[in-house]
Structure formats: structure tokens, C-alpha cells
Motif scaffolding. Sequence first.
Motif, mmCIF file in Angstrom:
data_model
loop_
_atom_site.group_PDB
_atom_site.id
_atom_site.type_symbol
_atom_site.label_atom_id
_atom_site.label_comp_id
_atom_site.label_asym_id
_atom_site.label_seq_id
_atom_site.Cartn_x
_atom_site.Cartn_y
_atom_site.Cartn_z
ATOM 1 N N HIS A 108 0.840 -1.202 0.000
ATOM 2 C CA HIS A 108 0.000 0.000 0.000
ATOM 3 C C HIS A 108 0.878 1.256 0.000
ATOM 4 O O HIS A 108 0.538 2.250 -0.655
ATOM 5 C CB HIS A 108 -0.949 0.008 1.200
ATOM 6 N N ALA A 109 1.987 1.204 0.699
ATOM 7 C CA ALA A 109 2.911 2.343 0.726
ATOM 8 C C ALA A 109 3.405 2.656 -0.681
ATOM 9 O O ALA A 109 3.581 3.829 -1.038
ATOM 10 C CB ALA A 109 4.091 2.057 1.660
ATOM 11 N N ASN A 110 3.605 1.628 -1.499
ATOM 12 C CA ASN A 110 4.017 1.856 -2.885
ATOM 13 C C ASN A 110 2.964 2.654 -3.646
ATOM 14 O O ASN A 110 3.290 3.535 -4.444
ATOM 15 C CB ASN A 110 4.290 0.528 -3.598
ATOM 16 N N THR A 111 1.703 2.356 -3.392
ATOM 17 C CA THR A 111 0.612 3.088 -4.034
ATOM 18 C C THR A 111 0.630 4.557 -3.611
ATOM 19 O O THR A 111 0.456 5.457 -4.439
ATOM 20 C CB THR A 111 -0.740 2.441 -3.675
ATOM 21 N N VAL A 112 0.868 4.806 -2.340
ATOM 22 C CA VAL A 112 0.941 6.178 -1.834
ATOM 23 C C VAL A 112 2.133 6.900 -2.457
ATOM 24 O O VAL A 112 2.018 8.057 -2.883
ATOM 25 C CB VAL A 112 1.009 6.193 -0.291
ATOM 26 N N LYS A 113 3.270 6.226 -2.542
ATOM 27 C CA LYS A 113 4.463 6.832 -3.148
ATOM 28 C C LYS A 113 4.213 7.193 -4.611
ATOM 29 O O LYS A 113 4.618 8.263 -5.074
ATOM 30 C CB LYS A 113 5.656 5.875 -3.044
ATOM 31 N N GLU A 114 3.534 6.302 -5.336
ATOM 32 C CA GLU A 114 3.222 6.577 -6.741
ATOM 33 C C GLU A 114 2.281 7.776 -6.867
ATOM 34 O O GLU A 114 2.425 8.582 -7.796
ATOM 35 C CB GLU A 114 2.621 5.340 -7.398
ATOM 36 N N ALA A 115 1.333 7.907 -5.951
ATOM 37 C CA ALA A 115 0.405 9.041 -5.985
ATOM 38 C C ALA A 115 1.146 10.356 -5.715
ATOM 39 O O ALA A 115 0.872 11.378 -6.364
ATOM 40 C CB ALA A 115 -0.712 8.843 -4.964
ATOM 41 N N ILE A 116 2.070 10.328 -4.786
ATOM 42 C CA ILE A 116 2.864 11.529 -4.497
ATOM 43 C C ILE A 116 3.698 11.895 -5.720
ATOM 44 O O ILE A 116 3.760 13.062 -6.123
ATOM 45 C CB ILE A 116 3.758 11.320 -3.257
ATOM 46 N N GLU A 117 4.308 10.896 -6.328
ATOM 47 C CA GLU A 117 5.121 11.167 -7.512
ATOM 48 C C GLU A 117 4.263 11.712 -8.653
ATOM 49 O O GLU A 117 4.697 12.592 -9.396
ATOM 50 C CB GLU A 117 5.873 9.918 -7.950
ATOM 51 N N ALA A 118 3.046 11.207 -8.801
ATOM 52 C CA ALA A 118 2.145 11.717 -9.841
ATOM 53 C C ALA A 118 1.830 13.199 -9.596
ATOM 54 O O ALA A 118 1.762 13.989 -10.548
ATOM 55 C CB ALA A 118 0.861 10.892 -9.887
ATOM 56 N N THR A 119 1.675 13.568 -8.336
ATOM 57 C CA THR A 119 1.450 14.981 -8.001
ATOM 58 C C THR A 119 2.659 15.817 -8.386
ATOM 59 O O THR A 119 2.514 16.904 -8.963
ATOM 60 C CB THR A 119 1.154 15.131 -6.489
ATOM 61 N N TYR A 120 3.847 15.323 -8.092
ATOM 62 C CA TYR A 120 5.068 16.040 -8.475
ATOM 63 C C TYR A 120 5.157 16.169 -9.998
ATOM 64 O O TYR A 120 5.574 17.207 -10.515
ATOM 65 C CB TYR A 120 6.311 15.335 -7.949
ATOM 66 N N GLU A 122 2.675 16.336 -12.077
ATOM 67 C CA GLU A 122 1.719 17.375 -12.479
ATOM 68 C C GLU A 122 2.292 18.765 -12.210
ATOM 69 O O GLU A 122 2.131 19.678 -13.012
ATOM 70 C CB GLU A 122 0.401 17.210 -11.715
ATOM 71 N N GLN A 123 2.946 18.928 -11.066
ATOM 72 C CA GLN A 123 3.499 20.225 -10.683
ATOM 73 C C GLN A 123 4.685 20.630 -11.546
ATOM 74 O O GLN A 123 4.809 21.793 -11.917
ATOM 75 C CB GLN A 123 3.935 20.210 -9.213
ATOM 76 N N LEU A 124 5.555 19.685 -11.838
ATOM 77 C CA LEU A 124 6.821 19.998 -12.509
ATOM 78 C C LEU A 124 6.838 19.703 -14.004
ATOM 79 O O LEU A 124 7.633 20.301 -14.733
ATOM 80 C CB LEU A 124 7.963 19.210 -11.852
ATOM 81 N N GLY A 125 6.023 18.764 -14.419
ATOM 82 C CA GLY A 125 6.074 18.286 -15.794
ATOM 83 C C GLY A 125 6.988 17.073 -15.872
ATOM 84 O O GLY A 125 7.916 16.916 -15.063
ATOM 85 N N THR A 126 6.746 16.227 -16.841
ATOM 86 C CA THR A 126 7.485 14.975 -16.971
ATOM 87 C C THR A 126 8.981 15.199 -17.171
ATOM 88 O O THR A 126 9.810 14.565 -16.514
ATOM 89 C CB THR A 126 6.921 14.142 -18.133
ATOM 90 N N ASP A 127 9.330 16.101 -18.077
ATOM 91 C CA ASP A 127 10.759 16.329 -18.369
ATOM 92 C C ASP A 127 11.508 16.866 -17.159
ATOM 93 O O ASP A 127 12.614 16.411 -16.850
ATOM 94 C CB ASP A 127 10.921 17.296 -19.553
#
Length: 144
Positions: A108-120, A122-127
Motif C-alpha cells: 500500500h505504501a508503494n501506491t501512496v508513493k506513486e500518488a505523491i510522484e504523480a502529483t510532483y 503534475e506540478q513539474l512536468g514529466t521532463d
Amino acid sequence: MTKIPLIDHIGWDLWRAADAWKALFTTRMVQEGYPWFAGARGSLVPLIGRAGISQNDLAKKAGMTKQAIQQHLDTLEADGIITRKADQKDARRKHVAFTEEGLQALAHANTVKEAIEATYQEQLGTDTLETLRSALAKIADTKA
């Protein structure tokens, strides 16, 4: 008394970013029913590893006394997160490993980590996120 100026430096930026990530991750894990991720005992989780670790090695890795490790492991064991058994190579030593419940929490922690990274992302852009990851990897791999 001599006044030493505080300087702005990359170490401070790295520390603040890591602290912000850890606070967000811990908050989400606690909100989702894993209160043991908070506090000192939660800091032991990444040190245990998926294959487990001897209790003595965990104390060394964590930079804590054997007594302090014992107390934190007692609570994690009472919560059903870890188990301690005699080490197969040396019965005097205890081997710490995750229980099935502990492993499910890590999944479950992996799912939370992936969600946080997805937010980053969105904020920063993929590149920009990939550039940041690459730069952090270079810094982390730099030897003193």
C-alpha cells in the motif's frame, strides 16, 4: 560572540525537499490506517528490507541502541507488522522480518508513493521531474 552567517546551500534545499516528502508520505499512511509509519518506529521500516535483517544489524544501521531498537520492535511486533525469530545461522541472534500484514502495508505504501510522484509530475512536468531524478541520482552516487 562572533556571528556566523547562515548561508543558502543545496544541502538545505535537499533536506527541506526530503523532509516535505517524508511528512506528506507519513501523513497519508497514517490517514489510511497505518499509524505505525509515524514516529521513530516508522523510520525502521525502510531499514528492515524485504528479506529481513538481524536485530543487531538493524540497531547499527539505525544508529540506535539495542535497547531502543528492542522497544520499537516490541511495538511493531505487537501491531503484527514484524516478527522476530532465532537467526538460522546463530540462535543467539534475532532475525527481524515483515509479517504478511506488514508486507501488505508496504504494498500500500508503494501506491501512496506513486500518488505523491504523480502529483510532483503534475506540478513539474514529466521532463523536469526526470531531470530532477537524474540529478538526484548523480548527487546520491557521488562518493566523499
